[in-house]
Write a protein that holds these residues in place. Sequence first.
Motif, PDB file in Angstrom:
ATOM      1  N   HIS A 131       0.837  -1.202   0.000  1.00 18.64           N
ATOM      2  CA  HIS A 131       0.000   0.000   0.000  1.00 18.64           C
ATOM      3  C   HIS A 131       0.868   1.248   0.000  1.00 18.64           C
ATOM      4  CE1 HIS A 131      -3.587  -2.316   0.981  1.00 18.64           C
ATOM      5  NE2 HIS A 131      -2.809  -3.025   1.796  1.00 18.64           N
ATOM      6  N   GLN A 133       1.319   4.288   1.718  1.00 14.90           N
ATOM      7  CA  GLN A 133       0.861   4.920   2.958  1.00 14.90           C
ATOM      8  C   GLN A 133       2.036   5.552   3.701  1.00 14.90           C
ATOM      9  OE1 GLN A 133      -1.004   1.339   4.418  1.00 14.90           O
ATOM     10  NE2 GLN A 133       0.563   1.003   5.861  1.00 14.90           N
ATOM     11  N   SER A 373      -3.445  -5.690   4.873  1.00 16.50           N
ATOM     12  CA  SER A 373      -4.106  -4.438   5.249  1.00 16.50           C
ATOM     13  C   SER A 373      -4.374  -4.321   6.743  1.00 16.50           C
ATOM     14  CB  SER A 373      -5.417  -4.297   4.471  1.00 16.50           C
ATOM     15  OG  SER A 373      -6.095  -5.521   4.522  1.00 16.50           O
ATOM     16  N   GLU A 509      -0.384  12.198  10.471  1.00 20.72           N
ATOM     17  CA  GLU A 509       0.626  12.174   9.407  1.00 20.72           C
ATOM     18  C   GLU A 509       1.994  12.668   9.834  1.00 20.72           C
ATOM     19  OE1 GLU A 509      -0.956  14.310   6.102  1.00 20.72           O
ATOM     20  OE2 GLU A 509      -2.568  12.862   5.791  1.00 20.72           O
TER      21      GLU A 509
END
Length: 574
Positions: A131, A133, A373, A509
């Motif tokens: 992924h 990310q 995931s 983040e």
Amino acid sequence: MACLHDESVSSAPTRAYETKPQQSVIDLEATTLEMEAFRGPRKMNRGEGEGVAQKEEIGICLTWKDVWVTASNKKNGSKSILQRLTGYAKPGQLLAIMGPSGCGKSTLLDTLAGRLGSNTRQAGEILINGHKQALSYGTSAYVTQDDTLLTTLTVREAVHYSAQLQLPDTMSKEEKKERADFTIREMGLQDAINTRIGGWGCKGISGGQKKRVSICIEILTRPKLLFLDEPTSGLDSAASYYVMKRIVALAQNDHIQRTVIASIHQPSSEVFQLFNNLCLLSSGKTVYFGPASAASEFFASNGFPCPPLMNPSDHLLKTINKDFDQDIEVGLAGTKSMPTEEVIHILLNSYKSSERNQEVQNEVAVLSKKDTSSLDMKRGNAGFLNQCLVLTKRSFINMYRDLGYYWLRLVIYIALAITLATVFYDLGTSYDSIKDRGSLVAFINGFITFMTIGGFPSFVEVMKNLYCLSISPSVRDAKVVTDPNTARSKGYGFVKFSDENERNRAMTEMNGVYCSTRPMRISAATPKKTTGAYGAPAAPVPKPVYPVPAYTSPVVQVQPPDYDVNNTTVSLLY
Ligand SMILES: Nc1ncnc2c1ncn2[C@@H]1O[C@H](COP(=O)(O)OP(=O)(O)OP(=O)(O)O)[C@@H](O)[C@H]1O
């Protein structure tokens, strides 16, 4: 708003330290055995896995495909640093990035860790477990080349305080201590536990031990992905070996299969054997990627066999180092006769068309498609109040033990007071005495202002961090928390966001993202207050002193102590 813990606040010129004997190589061997015993069946701490039973956590597969990095500056235009790099790092394995100086090792590490500088551009695909990310707080850790430790603290204190700051409030103080002690043992530092870290002007623990303390602090949150930039730089071969052995043990931990990526300069043959995979770079291109044990064979198959009794890593690096090609012309390069440019060209082409390269491409394709995931990406850290208390305590200990910062200043102030009292003794009450009193006040003000300049370097360091945050369009306001008496940074600050969504996004983040040289630790600065911390009155309206050149108009301000404008705030530690 952001709370920045400043490791660099007052590094002391001279300090007293405890005289604990340095850890020897033999001690380290003993330590390994002890550690194995310690690792036996044990109850897991909270945060290591919430259940009682030990279960293997999902590791991180990092893959990168066709990664390009270019840097641009006004003078030289743009320059390609990395070109079409493809590779992977798997859980439980150590990937070493090697190559001559300036080949792009640190840039590759920074690219994978998502901490490239603002003047660089990257292209290509970097995936975490298939992924795209961001690496959030607690998931990964980056150990920089330079150790940023408070030199006045002992190993135990440094790791314990970091544990109190980094680990979530859901863990009790005892559990955090237990985690810290376990991590100290894990890195084989128990014999140096009460020795001060030491630094310039006072000898403390050794360079290898400092490196291990830095690693200790970074792995407290049990990150699944560990980046190490030159973990053995400045260490002798024995210390390098034991540091690397610890790192390999971390990768193959019982229940956290860690992915470890390390850039390394000049490994000994023993250290080289510890690597699972090797990424060998030359001028930003892949010369070889694959099992470290097969690298010599690849070179031999291209006509560059490793001479008998030579360290394979020395051979690999010597073969592709073109910095000293002029030595070939003057006959100083021993048996080497072909220009290195040519050698590199042969190896690059050979790797490109090799089966090994095809295998790497296939492996990257397989790992990129793996569905994992369920990876837990969010971890908490200590609450704001707890952080303030721990930082205040730690700062007090640091100042108390810092001869230059605390005791020398006290002596200077006493000496100054006696001198001024002697000069201005018995001024009387005449008209002239008013002028004398005015001079006295002006002198004292000037002197105190002069003394506060000593705190400026650490203030600048904190400002750098706040600047990183302030360039975000959602940041409305930022401040550094300073000591009202000395104007010296307390090592943390606040950043205010435009709304709660932006704050929450930043907390997810930006946690763990590097600003300047350290990772940020962000958490909510709650509760909303109308008075300052510890019952102090609310701070006055701040006076802007540090305009930030950004497209919105965030302004970094210096204010007296801690207050929280509203609930759209985060605290930030590093
Ligand atoms: N942000 C940047 N801007 C301009 N040039 C850069 C930037 N980052 C790296 N470079 C250049 O890219 C090249 C590779 O740098 P990097 O630090 O990755 O090398 P390295 O292999 O880690 O070197 P060393 O082993 O000596 O630390 C160097 O020539 C460096 O000057």
